[in-house]
Design an enzyme around this catalytic site. Structure first.
Site, PDB file in Angstrom:
ATOM      1  N   GLU A 108      -0.136  -1.236   5.773  1.00 51.28           N
ATOM      2  CA  GLU A 108       0.802  -0.901   6.619  1.00 51.28           C
ATOM      3  C   GLU A 108       0.790   0.700   7.130  1.00 51.28           C
ATOM      4  O   GLU A 108       0.738   1.022   8.281  1.00 51.28           O
ATOM      5  CB  GLU A 108       2.461  -1.173   5.896  1.00 51.28           C
ATOM      6  CG  GLU A 108       3.505  -0.860   6.875  1.00 51.28           C
ATOM      7  CD  GLU A 108       4.059   0.461   7.000  1.00 51.28           C
ATOM      8  OE1 GLU A 108       4.964   0.841   7.851  1.00 51.28           O
ATOM      9  OE2 GLU A 108       3.681   1.499   6.162  1.00 51.28           O
ATOM     10  N   ASP A 168       0.792  -1.202  -0.109  1.00 51.08           N
ATOM     11  CA  ASP A 168      -0.200  -0.046   0.030  1.00 51.08           C
ATOM     12  C   ASP A 168       0.945   1.227  -0.185  1.00 51.08           C
ATOM     13  O   ASP A 168       2.111   1.076   0.228  1.00 51.08           O
ATOM     14  CB  ASP A 168      -0.979   0.087   1.132  1.00 51.08           C
ATOM     15  CG  ASP A 168      -0.237   0.001   2.620  1.00 51.08           C
ATOM     16  OD1 ASP A 168       0.696  -0.873   2.739  1.00 51.08           O
ATOM     17  OD2 ASP A 168      -0.419   0.856   3.389  1.00 51.08           O
TER      18      ASP A 168
END
Length: 485
Positions: free
Chosen positions: A145, A78
């Protein structure tokens, strides 16, 4: 993307260009995850999608290296979605417009996603390259994350067999990380009873913009302006001179990014319009002077706005401004054990106006639990005094340094062999996923390294092309030298 695909190491940059073409902000990684799964299976590599959405891809050892210790290459897929105010970009639909600028790769008007896209691209490039010598490899690509570390928190024991984890989420060439801060989210909720807009009032919007922003861990000690704190200071000063009423307040977009922009919707009797403009010019000047060396592009604008239907009552308005001024922000304490490293900090990252409340999101970081608890206490105390609700959530542990780490020693020796210099062994104030892996895999020997990335979590993000090449050289040589079990 043509220019990116001409860079070296070519395999790594081709994967990164593909990542830029597929939207993948935090919590919206599904399309990129599916592309990676399809690619891996086309290469004949087994893929596991775990219960939270992490990807695990395995590659057998090259002939003659089957007895080497197993290595987990790890990155998150991400990225932080941040755009300049004048950039129209939907991170869930639009590709990243990346380009080469001299020795750097940047994106036009948005975050680039080099954090941690370069690391993830390196992991896939290792899987794709049939000439690299290595023992058994597992690639672990985690999700979410940046917005909660959901992937790392949800990783289950028993899925991975390796003994050594190489985390690729660090952002400074020549530095190797062996520990990181833990953190917790704080949410303050200021409930208020709305009132009708007083008669003969006009609405005005004040916008604060032009700050550098940045990563709330990596850049927190650099004195960069926090848009939310600066706007609160300005509003407090204005409220002593003018009978203003606050209708809306907002600033920042992510709790782990130092806010670059903020806005307030104010109400004033129409006869005070000229006085507001003059006061804004006068009161904003000292703030610009204060930050001239670090945030020289700080600016304020004032425009008339459509009249809202309601505003905060005066008591709630004062409680809110007092709390924002008192709320801790920035570095709380530097480490005594590690020179130049922040021990404890907090970032007043996001303010948003709801129908019946104004919410404030903060991210507290610390290398130790007592430091985190101290800032929690301060934040709770501010909320108590202001009559606000306060909740803490998403706590994640830090990564405790292991000075005797064998992989750290090997990486140091490999760095010196390749570049004739020792790397700096560091503990980073930002959060890394390594600490969250320890409960499920306490036997892992872990280290984190990566290329130089500047301006992470802001539209100024850029990655240094020569540093990416050195990172790749170090990674490949390290894999070749992993010892036998």
């Amino acid at each position: 993307m043509t220019s990116l695909t001409q860079l070296q190491p070519n395999g790594l940059w081709r994967f990164f260009a593909q990542f830029c073409a597929i939207p993948h902000p935090s919590k919206h990684e599904a399309a990129l995850s599916q592309w990676i799964q399809t690619w891996a299976r086309e290469q004949g590599l087994p893929v596991v999608v775990d219960q939270v959405g992490n990807l695990i891809i395995k590659k057998p050892a090259t002939p003659g290296m089957e007895d080497r210790k197993g290595v987990i290459l790890q990155a998150h897929i991400d990225m932080v979605p941040q755009a300049n105010a004048d950039t129209q970009h939907d991170f869930t639909k639009d590709p990243i417009d990346a380009y080469v600028d001299g020795e750097w790769v940047r994106a036009r008007g948005t975050t680039l996603g080099a954090d941690n896209g370069i690391g993830a691209a390196a992991c896939l490039a290792v899987l794709a390259d049939r000439h690299i010598k290595h023992g058994p490899i597992e690639v672990l690509l985690t999700i979410d994350e940046e917005a909660g570390m959901t992937g790392a928190k949800g990783l289950q024991p028993g899925l991975l067999e390796g003994e050594i984890l190489l985390n690729t989420d660090s952002e400074q060439d020549g530095e190797v990380y062996m520990g990181c801060a833990g953190g917790v989210d704080a949410l303050l909720r200021f409930a208020y009873a709305a009132e009708p807009v007083p008669a003969e009032h006009q609405a005005w919007e004040i916008k604060l913009s032009g700050l550098r922003g940045g990563h709330s861990g990596v850049n927190i000690h650099q004195g960069r302006g926090n848009a939310n704190k600066l706007l609160a200071r300005l509003l407090e000063s204005l409220s002593h001179e003018l009978p203003l009423r606050l209708a809306e307040l907002s600033g920042g977009t992510l709790r782990n990014a130092i806010p670059r922009e903020a806005r307030a919707l104010l109400l004033l009797p129409s006869q005070h319009a000229d006085a507001l403009a003059a006061a804004l010019t006068r009161l904003s000047a000292p703030l610009k002077t204060e930050l001239a060396a670090i945030d020289s592009k700080l600016g304020f604008s004032l425009t008339q706005a459509p009249l809202p239907s309601r505003c905060l009552n005066q008591a709630a308005q004062q409680r809110l401004l007092d709390a924002l001024l008192a709320c801790p922000n920035g570095v709380i304490r530097m480490s005594d054990a590690i020179a130049g490293v922040v021990e404890t900090s907090t970032n007043l990252g996001v303010i948003s106006t709801q129908d019946d409340a104004i919410q404030v999101q903060c991210l507290i970081r610390s290398l130790n639990e007592t430091g985190r608890q101290h800032v929690e206490q301060m934040t709770q105390a501010v909320a108590n005094l202001a009559g606000a609700e306060c909740q803490f959530s998403g706590h994640y542990p830090g990564w405790t340094p292991d000075p005797a780490s064998p992989i750290m020693r090997l990486l140091r020796e490999t760095h010196k062999e390749l570049f004739t210099s020792d790397p700096k062994i560091m503990v980073i104030h930002a959060g890394l996923e390594c600490g969250l892996f320890q409960p499920a895999y306490p036997h892992w020997d872990m280290v984190s390294f990566g290329p130089t990335i500047q301006g992470a979590h802001s539209p100024d993000e850029r990655v240094h092309i020569p540093a990416v090449h050195r990172f790749w050289q170090l990674l490949i040589r390290l894999l070749e030298q992993i010892p036998s079990r």
